[in-house]
Design a protein around this motif. Structure first.
Motif, short mmCIF file in Angstrom:
data_model
loop_
_atom_site.label_atom_id
_atom_site.label_comp_id
_atom_site.label_asym_id
_atom_site.label_seq_id
_atom_site.Cartn_x
_atom_site.Cartn_y
_atom_site.Cartn_z
N UNK A 35 0.79 -1.07 0.11
CA UNK A 35 -0.08 0.11 -0.07
C UNK A 35 0.79 1.25 -0.06
N UNK A 36 1.97 1.08 0.69
CA UNK A 36 2.98 2.16 0.87
C UNK A 36 4.63 1.69 0.77
N UNK A 37 5.27 2.36 0.36
CA UNK A 37 6.77 2.15 0.50
C UNK A 37 7.53 3.53 1.15
N UNK A 38 8.31 3.43 2.03
CA UNK A 38 9.14 4.50 2.75
C UNK A 38 10.47 4.04 2.54
N UNK A 39 11.31 4.68 1.88
CA UNK A 39 12.70 4.71 1.44
C UNK A 39 13.45 5.77 2.48
N UNK A 40 14.20 5.16 3.27
CA UNK A 40 14.91 6.08 4.30
C UNK A 40 16.43 6.27 3.97
N UNK A 41 16.78 6.14 2.72
CA UNK A 41 18.15 6.27 1.94
C UNK A 41 17.94 7.08 1.00
N UNK A 80 -2.80 3.08 -6.83
CA UNK A 80 -3.12 3.95 -5.74
C UNK A 80 -2.32 4.20 -4.63
N UNK A 81 -1.28 3.41 -4.67
CA UNK A 81 -0.14 3.39 -3.39
C UNK A 81 0.62 4.62 -3.48
N UNK A 82 1.48 4.86 -2.56
CA UNK A 82 2.22 5.98 -2.24
C UNK A 82 3.79 5.61 -1.74
N UNK A 83 4.78 6.05 -2.46
CA UNK A 83 5.99 6.05 -2.01
C UNK A 83 6.75 7.30 -1.67
N UNK A 84 7.61 7.20 -0.54
CA UNK A 84 8.17 8.66 -0.35
C UNK A 84 9.37 8.30 -0.28
N UNK A 102 5.65 9.85 -4.55
CA UNK A 102 5.32 9.22 -5.82
C UNK A 102 4.20 8.18 -5.74
N UNK A 103 3.17 8.67 -6.24
CA UNK A 103 1.67 7.76 -6.38
C UNK A 103 1.88 6.90 -7.70
N UNK A 104 0.98 5.77 -7.74
CA UNK A 104 0.86 5.12 -8.84
C UNK A 104 -0.54 5.19 -9.22
N UNK A 105 -0.58 5.84 -10.43
CA UNK A 105 -2.30 5.93 -10.88
C UNK A 105 -2.19 5.29 -12.31
N UNK A 106 -3.16 4.43 -12.54
CA UNK A 106 -3.18 3.68 -13.68
C UNK A 106 -1.91 3.22 -14.17
#
Length: 239
Positions: free
Chosen positions: A172-178, A194-198, A213-217
């Motif tokens: 559902x989401x991805x958090x990248x800390x580097x 529809x998920x979110x990545x920061x 970054x949001x995944x849309x279509x």
């Protein structure tokens, strides 16, 4: 001398009372520091998500830093945790958590476990956290720490975070800390529709851009959030 007699001596009574007084005082001091951190570092900078604020109040950050610098755990900045890595500034942890709009039913992937603090904050809110750490010492220590603290909804993997964790995707989401020089394609592929990545993107050891970054279509919709500086996104063979 009986056990009762020994504990009844003035010296033992003094030590017993001293232990009773000092142990809770130290924890109360950290609790007060956490509340101060939330009020002064987070709320004043726009962190408003109640679940995020509660998580930041709850997770004992001083347990995720080296003992020698535990008194600095709630200061407004990143702290070293060994192997040229850091634990992120509290505000940044809260901000990145808020940006993914966490809810109780979510499954989240984190890249860069470090000491496990960001994973613990996420675990206070979402259903399941999968986190990947490339430095074995950090990964093993974080896994043990999180387990000891009762975070049974966190699974730690030691490996290259660039490839993500395909068997548990989509997330559902991805958090990248580097800081990555570009967005790893496998991570975007494992992001749910529809998920979110920061993720911080930019040159190593220089100013990067924190991106949402949001995944849309199936396509990436990217928004630049703020300038940041993170430790490098390390690949296998680069540790």
């Amino acid at each position: 001398m009986t056990g009762i007699g020994a504990m009844g001596s003035p010296v033992y009574i003094f030590i017993f009372v001293l232990l009773l007084l000092t142990a809770p005082v130290q924890e109360d001091a950290y609790k007060a520091q956490r509340e101060q951190m939330v009020e002064q570092q987070l709320k004043r900078r726009g962190i408003s998500d109640k679940a995020v604020l509660n998580a930041m109040r709850t997770v004992k950050r001083h347990l995720f830093v080296p003992t020698a610098i535990a008194p600095e755990a709630y200061s407004d900045g990143a702290l070293p945790i060994g192997h040229k890595q850091t634990i992120s500034q509290p505000y940044m942890v809260a901000y990145m958590t808020q940006v993914i709009e966490p809810t109780p039913g979510m499954k989240v992937l984190e890249i860069g476990t470090g000491s496990g603090y960001q994973a613990a904050v996420l675990a206070e809110i979402v259903k399941q956290v999968y986190t990947i750490e490339i430095i074995p010492e950090h990964g093993k220590a974080a896994a043990a720490r999180l387990k000891q603290l009762g975070y049974n909804n966190v699974e730690v993997k030691i490996g290259d975070g660039y490839a993500g964790w395909e068997e548990h995707a989509p997330f559902d989401a991805i958090v990248v800390t580097a800081g990555a020089e570009s967005v790893p394609p496998p991570l975007f592929a494992q992001l749910k529709e529809g998920g979110r990545m920061v993720i911080p993107v930019g040159p190593v050891y220089r100013t990067q851009t924190l991106k949402l970054i949001e995944k849309k279509r199936g396509k990436a919709v990217t928004r630049n959030l703020m300038p940041v500086v993170f430790v490098p996104f390390t690949r296998e063979g680069q540790q």
